[in-house]
Scaffold this active site. Structure first.
Site, PDB file in Angstrom:
ATOM      1  N   CYS A 134       0.741   8.239 -14.136  1.00  9.99           N
ATOM      2  CA  CYS A 134       0.416   9.511 -13.502  1.00  9.99           C
ATOM      3  C   CYS A 134      -0.601  10.241 -14.363  1.00  9.99           C
ATOM      4  O   CYS A 134      -0.954   9.793 -15.459  1.00  9.99           O
ATOM      5  CB  CYS A 134       1.680  10.345 -13.308  1.00  9.99           C
ATOM      6  SG  CYS A 134       2.457  10.868 -14.856  1.00  9.99           S
ATOM      7  N   GLU A 137       5.963   5.027 -19.596  1.00  8.68           N
ATOM      8  CA  GLU A 137       4.806   4.905 -20.487  1.00  8.68           C
ATOM      9  C   GLU A 137       5.016   5.696 -21.782  1.00  8.68           C
ATOM     10  O   GLU A 137       4.747   5.194 -22.884  1.00  8.68           O
ATOM     11  CB  GLU A 137       3.540   5.408 -19.776  1.00  8.68           C
ATOM     12  CG  GLU A 137       3.144   4.595 -18.552  1.00  8.68           C
ATOM     13  CD  GLU A 137       3.763   5.118 -17.264  1.00  8.68           C
ATOM     14  OE1 GLU A 137       3.260   4.797 -16.178  1.00  8.68           O
ATOM     15  OE2 GLU A 137       4.768   5.854 -17.355  1.00  8.68           O
ATOM     16  N   CYS A 168       0.857  11.199 -17.893  1.00  8.01           N
ATOM     17  CA  CYS A 168       1.028  10.050 -18.784  1.00  8.01           C
ATOM     18  C   CYS A 168      -0.326   9.517 -19.244  1.00  8.01           C
ATOM     19  O   CYS A 168      -0.480   9.101 -20.398  1.00  8.01           O
ATOM     20  CB  CYS A 168       1.812   8.953 -18.084  1.00  8.01           C
ATOM     21  SG  CYS A 168       3.585   9.302 -17.938  1.00  8.01           S
ATOM     22  N   GLU A 221       0.817  -1.203   0.000  1.00  9.35           N
ATOM     23  CA  GLU A 221       0.000   0.000   0.000  1.00  9.35           C
ATOM     24  C   GLU A 221       0.855   1.259   0.000  1.00  9.35           C
ATOM     25  O   GLU A 221       0.553   2.230  -0.694  1.00  9.35           O
ATOM     26  CB  GLU A 221      -0.925  -0.005   1.221  1.00  9.35           C
ATOM     27  CG  GLU A 221      -1.845   1.199   1.296  1.00  9.35           C
ATOM     28  CD  GLU A 221      -2.796   1.121   2.478  1.00  9.35           C
ATOM     29  OE1 GLU A 221      -3.507   2.110   2.728  1.00  9.35           O
ATOM     30  OE2 GLU A 221      -2.809   0.077   3.162  1.00  9.35           O
ATOM     31  N   HIS A 240       8.865   9.471 -18.535  1.00 11.07           N
ATOM     32  CA  HIS A 240       8.310   8.314 -17.855  1.00 11.07           C
ATOM     33  C   HIS A 240       8.267   7.110 -18.785  1.00 11.07           C
ATOM     34  O   HIS A 240       8.254   7.247 -20.013  1.00 11.07           O
ATOM     35  CB  HIS A 240       6.917   8.637 -17.319  1.00 11.07           C
ATOM     36  CG  HIS A 240       6.939   9.598 -16.172  1.00 11.07           C
ATOM     37  ND1 HIS A 240       5.811   9.963 -15.460  1.00 11.07           N
ATOM     38  CD2 HIS A 240       7.958  10.284 -15.602  1.00 11.07           C
ATOM     39  CE1 HIS A 240       6.127  10.811 -14.508  1.00 11.07           C
ATOM     40  NE2 HIS A 240       7.428  11.030 -14.583  1.00 11.07           N
TER      41      HIS A 240
END
Length: 275
Positions: free
Chosen positions: A182, A154, A185, A114, A152
């Site tokens: 994010c 992606e 992205c 988490e 990033h």
């Protein structure tokens, strides 16, 4: 007779008091003499010691970079033990691409905890299947990771792995990522899907990135509306990634204890976001 031989107690006390009174005076005199001698010696040393002029830095001592700029770093010790610092150039941002990733990286970066403390980069395992009109399938498989805070993973995928697009071909792209995209992205991926009509994108995420942020929730929902199939990685997905994208040396993979529980936690959050 006893009174004549024994000295009076008053007399003894007086003698003792007299001796005590003389001791502090003697000590003070000795301290004063010692202090005066030290001050004298110090003055003589200061007169004999020459003053040292400060040295100017030499131009040739600077370390140039490739572009002629000076880097900042420790430049060696001076005579007084101090270091001179000069500017240094940070390494460029880069994307690492490979066939199989390190097993330790996978176990740490893909763990669906988490709170992802220390996991400040994205690992992306990809499978691209390309179908032509002739029916001959083609494809590519591998992984990439983003370094530092540059492009990033992606976005880098469509820059370095699949930069070209042929509208006569059908593309099925499947990602297994250490975290969800994010907001920025997600917006870029949505634009790509709207332009590349024959491309299908499936993203399976280990964790949700900043899922409580409103802009992230809006970005993920818009990405799903653009046609991306977005879901969380199930326990079976981690086993698949281990056998397909990791340098496992044919070792068996054991899931961490709370893998199923963490999947259910993230799956519920993502379901609520995409509603």
């Amino acid at each position: 007779m006893a009174d004549k031989k024994a000295p009076s107690r008053v007399g003894m006390v007086k003698k003792k008091e007299k001796k005590v009174e003389t001791k502090p005076a003697e000590k003070e005199e000795k301290k004063a003499e010692t202090k005066a001698e030290k001050e004298k010696e110090k003055d003589e040393k200061m007169k004999k010691k020459p003053e040292k002029a400060p040295e100017k830095p030499k131009e040739e001592d600077k370390t140039p970079n490739g572009n002629g700029e000076t880097a900042e770093g420790a430049q060696g010790g001076t005579e007084d033990g101090e270091f001179q610092f000069e500017p240094i150039e940070l390494p460029p941002f880069e994307i690492i691409i490979g066939d199989r990733l390190n097993p330790n990286f996978f176990k740490f970066q893909f763990k669906n905890v988490e709170y992802s403390c220390g996991r400040n980069k994205t690992f992306l395992c990809y499978q691209v299947d390309i179908q032509s009109s002739s029916g001959e399938p083609d494809g590519v498989r591998g992984y990439l990771e983003d370094e530092h805070s540059g492009t990033h993973a992606e976005e880098a995928f469509f820059q370095q792995v699949l930069p070209q697009y042929d509208k006569s071909l059908c593309y099925t792209v499947t990602w297994y990522t250490s975290s969800s995209p994010c907001a920025a992205c997600a917006a870029k991926l949505g634009e790509i899907l709207r332009v590349r009509k024959t491309l299908r994108l499936n993203i399976h995420c280990s964790r949700l990135f900043l899922w409580e942020e409103p802009e992230v929730q809006v970005g993920l929902k818009a990405l799903a509306q653009a046609g991306c199939k977005l879901r969380m990685m199930r326990p079976v997905d981690f086993t698949y990634v281990w056998s397909t994208f990791v340098e496992n040396e044919e070792d068996n993979f054991t899931l961490w204890e709370d893998c199923q529980e963490s999947y259910e936690y993230y799956d519920e959050k993502l379901t609520n976001i995409l509603q």
